[in-house]
Design an enzyme around this catalytic site. Structure first.
Site, short mmCIF file in Angstrom:
data_model
loop_
_atom_site.label_atom_id
_atom_site.label_comp_id
_atom_site.label_asym_id
_atom_site.label_seq_id
_atom_site.Cartn_x
_atom_site.Cartn_y
_atom_site.Cartn_z
N CYS A 73 1.00 -1.13 -0.06
CA CYS A 73 0.12 -0.24 -0.13
C CYS A 73 0.73 1.29 0.06
O CYS A 73 1.78 1.02 1.14
CB CYS A 73 -0.79 0.04 1.27
N CYS A 197 -4.94 6.33 -4.19
CA CYS A 197 -4.23 5.07 -4.31
C CYS A 197 -2.84 5.12 -4.54
O CYS A 197 -2.58 5.19 -5.68
CB CYS A 197 -5.05 3.92 -4.92
N1 LIG Z 1 -6.06 -2.32 -2.24
C1 LIG Z 1 -4.50 -2.78 -2.64
C2 LIG Z 1 -3.63 -2.34 -1.43
C3 LIG Z 1 -3.73 -0.83 -1.18
C4 LIG Z 1 -3.26 -0.19 -2.09
C5 LIG Z 1 -3.62 1.56 -1.99
N2 LIG Z 1 -4.27 1.82 -0.76
C6 LIG Z 1 -2.24 2.32 -1.94
O1 LIG Z 1 -2.07 3.08 -1.31
O2 LIG Z 1 -1.35 1.88 -2.78
C7 LIG Z 1 -4.71 -3.99 -3.08
O3 LIG Z 1 -5.23 -5.00 -2.26
O4 LIG Z 1 -4.01 -4.36 -4.07
#
Ligand SMILES: N[C@H](CCC[C@H](N)C(=O)O)C(=O)O
EC number: 5.1.1.7
Length: 258
Positions: A73, A197
């Site tokens: 993340c 994200c």
């Molecule tokens: N939900 C994503 C992980 C968190 C990604 C996001 N919150 C970031 O800031 O990179 C997954 O399971 O692939």
């Protein structure tokens, strides 16, 4: 049992942060899902454990709000850099281990900089691109990104071919200039649009460069929850020294009965 928690957000992507250096947090899908619930719990896009690590300043363990441990993340990585600095676990420059390997982090006043993994495999399927920036990302370039039904379209793509149950995060990106993008993301494991994200923003910047839609290696990216930037070095579509930069702050701290 009382649980001490901290709440941090990076560009509106928000996380329950736990100082788990004593490794006492009772990991369970049900508990993490409940803590992330915005009505019955603290409310967050994910939960992050800060644990001790022999080979770096600390270890990051990431869980999506569905309660399941997941891949890297980016915004959570920036929040744990701020969290470690606030706890005096690390100085302005730090290293930490996460599921995708060792990361460097820098506290630069209000900006937190996170070095992402190298990206050496970019799939260009013409109408979309796919790559892993620590998490899997499907990237599509669109005209007015504000008009996209991100939940409906993102959910279809996340669950459809070729991703199916394992899924992918889904990013819709509008090019604003030769070094700036606007992005909206449907996040796997949150199963909804998030305000930012980080691994997706990184994938969007690399995708725009691969498609010659930007001509810089330092790209500004506007997300719903705030502004970030991505900079990298590239040769032959191998992307190294990739950094995700932006704000990350503590919102509040508290205790909760679990
Ligand atoms: N939900 C994503 C992980 C968190 C990604 C996001 N919150 C970031 O800031 O990179 C997954 O399971 O692939």
């Amino acid at each position: 049992m009382k649980l001490k928690f901290y709440k941090y957000q990076g560009a509106g992507n928000d996380f329950v942060m736990i100082d788990d250096r004593e490794k006492k947090f009772p990991i369970s899908t049900e508990l993490i899902n409940r803590l992330c619930d915005r009505n019955f719990g603290i409310g967050a896009d994910g939960l992050i454990l800060l644990q001790n690590d022999e080979n770096s300043d600390f270890r990051m363990v990431y869980f999506n709000s569905d309660g399941n441990e997941s891949t890297m993340c980016g915004n959570g990585g920036r929040c744990i850099i701020r969290f470690a600095h606030d706890l005096d676990v690390a100085n302005d420059k730090m290293t930490f281990n996460a599921i995708d390997g060792l990361h460097h982090g820098v506290v630069d006043q209000e900006i937190i900089r996170l070095q992402m993994i190298d990206v050496n495999e970019v799939e260009d399927h013409d109408k979309y691109l796919f790559m892993n920036t620590g998490s899997p990302h499907h990237v599509e370039f669109v005209e007015n990104v504000k008009d996209i039904n991100v939940y409906k379209k993102g959910k279809e793509i996340r669950n459809g071919a070729p991703y199916f149950e394992k899924g992918s995060n889904v990013n819709f990106v509008e090019v604003m200039s030769d070094n700036s993008l606007t992005i909206r993301t449907y996040e796997r494991g949150v199963e909804d649009e998030t305000l930012a994200c980080g691994t997706g923003i990184t994938a969007a910047a690399i995708s725009a460069y691969v498609k010659n839609l930007v001509d810089k290696k330092d790209i500004k990216v506007k997300a719903m929850g705030g502004d970030l930037s991505v900079n990298f070095e590239e040769n032959n579509h191998n992307f190294v020294n990739v950094w995700l930069n932006g704000p990350a702050v503590k919102v509040f701290e508290g205790e909760i009965e679990i």
